[in-house]
Design an enzyme around this catalytic site. Structure first.
Site, PDB file in Angstrom:
ATOM      1  CE  LYS A  33      -0.102  -0.198   4.989  1.00  0.00           C
ATOM      2  NZ  LYS A  33      -0.750  -0.796   6.157  1.00  0.00           N
ATOM      3  CE1 TYR A 251      15.231  31.212   4.257  1.00  0.00           C
ATOM      4  CE2 TYR A 251      15.406  28.831   4.003  1.00  0.00           C
ATOM      5  CZ  TYR A 251      15.116  30.072   3.477  1.00  0.00           C
ATOM      6  OH  TYR A 251      14.708  30.180   2.178  1.00  0.00           O
TER       7      TYR A 251
HETATM    8  C1  PLP Z   1       0.113  -1.773   6.728  1.00  0.00           C
HETATM    9  C2  PLP Z   1      -0.405  -3.050   7.241  1.00  0.00           C
HETATM   10  C3  PLP Z   1       0.452  -4.139   7.481  1.00  0.00           C
HETATM   11  C4  PLP Z   1       1.961  -4.046   7.358  1.00  0.00           C
HETATM   12  O1  PLP Z   1       2.499  -3.468   8.533  1.00  0.00           O
HETATM   13  P1  PLP Z   1       4.082  -3.324   8.730  1.00  0.00           P
HETATM   14  O2  PLP Z   1       4.210  -2.799  10.106  1.00  0.00           O
HETATM   15  O3  PLP Z   1       4.549  -2.351   7.697  1.00  0.00           O
HETATM   16  O4  PLP Z   1       4.672  -4.667   8.541  1.00  0.00           O
HETATM   17  C5  PLP Z   1      -0.119  -5.345   7.830  1.00  0.00           C
HETATM   18  N1  PLP Z   1      -1.448  -5.467   7.979  1.00  0.00           N
HETATM   19  C6  PLP Z   1      -2.304  -4.441   7.788  1.00  0.00           C
HETATM   20  C7  PLP Z   1      -3.768  -4.649   7.962  1.00  0.00           C
HETATM   21  C8  PLP Z   1      -1.804  -3.200   7.415  1.00  0.00           C
HETATM   22  O5  PLP Z   1      -2.656  -2.181   7.232  1.00  0.00           O
END
Ligand code: PLP
Length: 355
Positions: A33, A251
């Site tokens: 994702k 800055y």
């Molecule tokens: C994003 C997500 C993961 C992966 O989590 P990590 O900590 O990046 O391994 C797993 N399960 C669900 C439902 C997620 O939303």
């Protein structure tokens, strides 16, 4: 062309996937994702073609994967947001996570000429998405009666898996195990669950961060695996000047040179997604040598104290995180987590495959 870019290492992704396989006998749903945690959805999915399934956050991401020919299961981790997505899910053989009653209601009345598998999300204690454990038998009965629903599985998510002594995690695992429905496939562990909680591996693990080569555990914490960074944020020195004792840099003039010294300017800044605020000092690598960032980070540039790299010159390679400088370390100094740094890189950075 600005010298800042993201260098991507396909071998590292494959190595990290193999590390997950070595740690767990479960099947692997690679979580891609948020544009593959900033690495690029398509690039990531192609490199991880040996994963058993992919997990995404939206229908759009799922369709993009089907469009490049991904044949594995593609799981929509939040299911659908709107009933209009259901026909597309069925047509493209996507696998939604069903976490709320409005989704069950939307599935009623869908004809059974096509079916999809589905995961039922159980709230075992995170209190974000999912049905209460007590609701599960009724939800299972409802879904199993629908002609458009194929195989069912049970999914839950751990809230505190990075903490090795977490009683809450033990309770979540117990609750998940006590749900019944032994014929259903089960999935509970994210990266921290995979690394810390073998009892949570179940049938399917869901690694995200660790596939990209970063650990969700504390930066100095022991890790049972050797992960390799899939991404290195790189740029170059675009200026090197000798400054005088007392000169104020950048800055606000927050940093004053404690002596006559060389100060370099690196062509990367918060406009690329590099953090602007740090709780503690942070370093970058100039020609492989660690040097501290000094002064405020600008939109396109930042400044470094080059006393430890006296031979540094314009054009020298700079690593902001990745190979030789863990993103976990930069995130810790910035008071954030590696996830936000990886996902927060901006579009203007070109992405290049490492040779
Ligand atoms: C994003 C997500 C993961 C992966 O989590 P990590 O900590 O990046 O391994 C797993 N399960 C669900 C439902 C997620 O939303």
């Amino acid at each position: 062309m600005r010298p800042a870019y993201v260098s991507l290492n396909e071998r590292a992704l494959r190595h990290n996937l193999a590390q997950v396989r070595a740690l767990s006998g479960a099947r692997i749903m690679a979580i891609v994702k948020a544009n593959g945690y900033g690495h690029g959805l398509v690039w990531t999915a192609k490199a991880l073609d040996e994963a058993d399934a992919f997990g995404v956050a939206s229908l759009e991401e799922g369709l993009e994967l089907r469009a490049i020919g991904v044949r594995q299961e593609i799981c929509l981790l939040e299911g659908f947001f709107d009933a209009a997505e259901i026909p597309v899910i069925l047509r493209e053989r996507l696998t939604p996570v069903i976490h709320d009653h409005y989704q069950v209601a939307a599935l009623k009345g869908i004809p059974g000429d096509r079916r999809c598998d589905a995961w039922i999300k159980v709230d075992t204690g995170m209190h974000r998405l999912g049905f209460e454990p007590a609701e599960i038998p009724a939800v299972v009965a409802d879904l199993a009666a629908l002609p458009c629903i194929g195989r069912l599985g049970l999914m839950s998510h751990l809230a505190s898996a990075e903490d090795p002594d977490s009683r809450a995690t033990m309770r979540q695992i117990d609750t998940f195990r006590g749900l019944g429905f032994p014929a259903f496939r089960r999935s509970l562990a994210n990266s921290a669950g995979i690394l810390r909680w073998p009892a949570a591996h179940a049938d399917w693990v869901r690694p995200g961060l660790m596939l990209y080569g970063a650990s969700p555990l504390a930066p100095q914490g022991p890790s049972p695996v050797a992960l390799q960074p899939a991404m290195t944020l790189r740029s170059r020195l675009i200026s090197v000047r000798r400054r005088k004792e007392g000169d104020a840099i950048g800055y606000g003039g927050d940093y004053r040179c404690p002596c006559d010294m060389p100060v370099g300017v690196v062509g990367v800044g918060y406009g690329d997604g590099y953090p602007r605020e740090f709780r503690t000092g942070v370093s970058v690598l100039v020609g492989g040598q660690r040097v501290p960032v000094v002064g405020r980070v600008s939109m396109d540039m930042l400044t470094v104290d080059l006393r430890e790299a006296p031979g540094a010159q314009v054009g020298d390679e700079v690593v902001l995180w990745g190979e030789g400088l863990p993103v976990e370390e930069v995130a810790h100094a910035a008071g954030t987590i590696p996830y936000t740094l990886l996902c927060g890189l901006t579009q203007r950075l070109p992405r290049r495959e490492r040779p």
